[in-house]
Design a protein around this motif. Structure first.
Motif, PDB file in Angstrom:
ATOM      1  N   ALA A  94       0.686  -0.836   0.187  1.00 12.54           N
ATOM      2  CA  ALA A  94       0.066  -0.126   0.131  1.00 12.54           C
ATOM      3  C   ALA A  94       0.514   1.242   0.259  1.00 12.54           C
ATOM      4  CB  ALA A  94      -1.022   0.252   0.998  1.00 12.54           C
ATOM      5  N   ASP A  95       1.860   0.831   1.038  1.00 12.76           N
ATOM      6  CA  ASP A  95       2.271   1.844   0.289  1.00 12.76           C
ATOM      7  C   ASP A  95       3.033   2.670  -0.477  1.00 12.76           C
ATOM      8  OD1 ASP A  95       2.154   3.025   3.428  1.00 12.76           O
ATOM      9  OD2 ASP A  95       3.710   1.607   3.615  1.00 12.76           O
ATOM     10  N   ALA A  96       4.144   1.682  -1.445  1.00 18.54           N
ATOM     11  CA  ALA A  96       4.734   1.737  -2.043  1.00 18.54           C
ATOM     12  C   ALA A  96       3.565   2.343  -3.534  1.00 18.54           C
ATOM     13  CB  ALA A  96       5.168  -0.144  -3.754  1.00 18.54           C
ATOM     14  N   ALA A  97       2.241   2.085  -3.331  1.00 14.71           N
ATOM     15  CA  ALA A  97       1.381   2.778  -4.104  1.00 14.71           C
ATOM     16  C   ALA A  97       0.887   3.519  -4.243  1.00 14.71           C
ATOM     17  CB  ALA A  97      -0.603   1.916  -3.904  1.00 14.71           C
ATOM     18  N   LEU A  98       0.641   4.665  -2.477  1.00 15.19           N
ATOM     19  CA  LEU A  98       0.423   5.431  -2.170  1.00 15.19           C
ATOM     20  C   LEU A  98       1.516   6.696  -2.840  1.00 15.19           C
ATOM     21  CD1 LEU A  98      -1.597   4.358   0.876  1.00 15.19           C
ATOM     22  CD2 LEU A  98      -2.387   5.852  -1.238  1.00 15.19           C
ATOM     23  N   GLY A  99       3.084   5.581  -2.659  1.00 15.52           N
ATOM     24  CA  GLY A  99       4.156   6.699  -2.759  1.00 15.52           C
ATOM     25  C   GLY A  99       3.746   7.552  -4.646  1.00 15.52           C
ATOM     26  N   GLU A 133      -5.381  -1.848  -4.903  1.00 14.50           N
ATOM     27  CA  GLU A 133      -6.638  -3.247  -5.829  1.00 14.50           C
ATOM     28  C   GLU A 133      -5.300  -3.958  -6.132  1.00 14.50           C
ATOM     29  OE1 GLU A 133      -9.782  -1.895  -8.812  1.00 14.50           O
ATOM     30  OE2 GLU A 133      -7.696  -1.912  -9.583  1.00 14.50           O
ATOM     31  N   GLN A 134      -4.157  -4.100  -6.092  1.00 15.08           N
ATOM     32  CA  GLN A 134      -3.530  -5.345  -6.522  1.00 15.08           C
ATOM     33  C   GLN A 134      -3.163  -5.618  -4.690  1.00 15.08           C
ATOM     34  OE1 GLN A 134      -0.485  -4.241  -8.843  1.00 15.08           O
ATOM     35  NE2 GLN A 134      -2.042  -4.901 -10.560  1.00 15.08           N
ATOM     36  N   ALA A 135      -2.841  -4.394  -4.313  1.00 18.97           N
ATOM     37  CA  ALA A 135      -2.255  -5.052  -2.584  1.00 18.97           C
ATOM     38  C   ALA A 135      -3.300  -5.575  -1.936  1.00 18.97           C
ATOM     39  CB  ALA A 135      -1.687  -3.823  -1.756  1.00 18.97           C
ATOM     40  N   SER A 138      -3.737  17.812 -15.633  1.00 19.73           N
ATOM     41  CA  SER A 138      -4.308  17.166 -16.878  1.00 19.73           C
ATOM     42  C   SER A 138      -3.725  15.992 -16.489  1.00 19.73           C
ATOM     43  CB  SER A 138      -3.994  17.646 -17.784  1.00 19.73           C
ATOM     44  OG  SER A 138      -2.467  17.497 -18.660  1.00 19.73           O
ATOM     45  N   ALA A 139      -2.397  15.863 -16.410  1.00 23.00           N
ATOM     46  CA  ALA A 139      -1.892  14.334 -16.174  1.00 23.00           C
ATOM     47  C   ALA A 139      -2.354  13.592 -14.977  1.00 23.00           C
ATOM     48  CB  ALA A 139      -0.203  14.601 -15.927  1.00 23.00           C
ATOM     49  N   HIS A 140      -2.739  14.385 -13.358  1.00 19.20           N
ATOM     50  CA  HIS A 140      -2.864  13.216 -12.103  1.00 19.20           C
ATOM     51  C   HIS A 140      -4.194  12.246 -12.647  1.00 19.20           C
ATOM     52  CE1 HIS A 140      -2.475  17.491  -9.867  1.00 19.20           C
ATOM     53  NE2 HIS A 140      -1.739  16.856 -10.490  1.00 19.20           N
ATOM     54  N   VAL A 141      -5.077  12.728 -13.509  1.00 25.43           N
ATOM     55  CA  VAL A 141      -5.942  11.484 -13.671  1.00 25.43           C
ATOM     56  C   VAL A 141      -5.204   9.952 -13.770  1.00 25.43           C
ATOM     57  CG1 VAL A 141      -7.259  10.211 -14.574  1.00 25.43           C
ATOM     58  CG2 VAL A 141      -7.775  11.923 -14.697  1.00 25.43           C
ATOM     59  N   GLY A 142      -4.517  10.099 -14.508  1.00 25.22           N
ATOM     60  CA  GLY A 142      -3.189   8.719 -14.552  1.00 25.22           C
ATOM     61  C   GLY A 142      -2.643   8.744 -13.446  1.00 25.22           C
ATOM     62  N   VAL A 143      -2.203   8.699 -13.118  1.00 23.07           N
ATOM     63  CA  VAL A 143      -1.558   9.094 -11.104  1.00 23.07           C
ATOM     64  C   VAL A 143      -2.485   8.769 -10.558  1.00 23.07           C
ATOM     65  CG1 VAL A 143      -0.264   9.494  -9.325  1.00 23.07           C
ATOM     66  CG2 VAL A 143       0.571  10.571 -11.955  1.00 23.07           C
ATOM     67  N   PHE A 144      -3.555   8.899 -10.558  1.00 25.40           N
ATOM     68  CA  PHE A 144      -4.806   8.130  -9.521  1.00 25.40           C
ATOM     69  C   PHE A 144      -5.015   6.867  -9.675  1.00 25.40           C
ATOM     70  CE2 PHE A 144      -6.124  13.326  -8.338  1.00 25.40           C
ATOM     71  CZ  PHE A 144      -5.173  13.302  -7.365  1.00 25.40           C
ATOM     72  N   GLU A 145      -4.891   6.908 -11.079  1.00 27.83           N
ATOM     73  CA  GLU A 145      -5.368   5.161 -11.920  1.00 27.83           C
ATOM     74  C   GLU A 145      -4.653   3.718 -11.348  1.00 27.83           C
ATOM     75  OE1 GLU A 145      -6.288   6.261 -16.002  1.00 27.83           O
ATOM     76  OE2 GLU A 145      -8.607   6.306 -16.067  1.00 27.83           O
ATOM     77  N   GLU A 146      -2.949   4.713 -11.509  1.00 24.08           N
ATOM     78  CA  GLU A 146      -2.177   3.579 -11.097  1.00 24.08           C
ATOM     79  C   GLU A 146      -2.450   3.624  -9.953  1.00 24.08           C
ATOM     80  OE1 GLU A 146       1.411   5.858 -12.726  1.00 24.08           O
ATOM     81  OE2 GLU A 146       0.865   6.017 -14.393  1.00 24.08           O
ATOM     82  N   VAL A 147      -2.254   4.296  -9.081  1.00 23.65           N
ATOM     83  CA  VAL A 147      -2.166   4.274  -7.201  1.00 23.65           C
ATOM     84  C   VAL A 147      -3.533   3.367  -7.245  1.00 23.65           C
ATOM     85  CG1 VAL A 147      -2.862   5.843  -5.298  1.00 23.65           C
ATOM     86  CG2 VAL A 147      -1.312   6.797  -6.584  1.00 23.65           C
TER      87      VAL A 147
END
Length: 57
Positions: free
Chosen positions: A13-18, A43-45, A29-38
């Protein structure tokens, strides 16, 4: 920004939130992509919780 803890205690979770640390250097405009990756990382965690021993038992 907030008084939230910097770590959750779960490495996955810490890695994802990083990934949220990138937000300050990216255009909005790039924030959506970051939120999707996080979100995907969280979800994987969560999905892998069944694969780890319960630390609270």
């Amino acid at each position: 920004m907030t008084d939230l803890p910097e770590e959750t205690g779960d490495e996955r979770a810490d890695a994802a939130l990083g990934g949220l640390a990138q937000l300050g250097t990216l255009p909005v405009s790039a924030h959506v992509g970051v939120f999707e990756e996080v979100f995907t990382g969280l979800e994987q965690a969560l999905a892998s919780v069944d694969d780890t021993p319960d630390r609270h038992r």
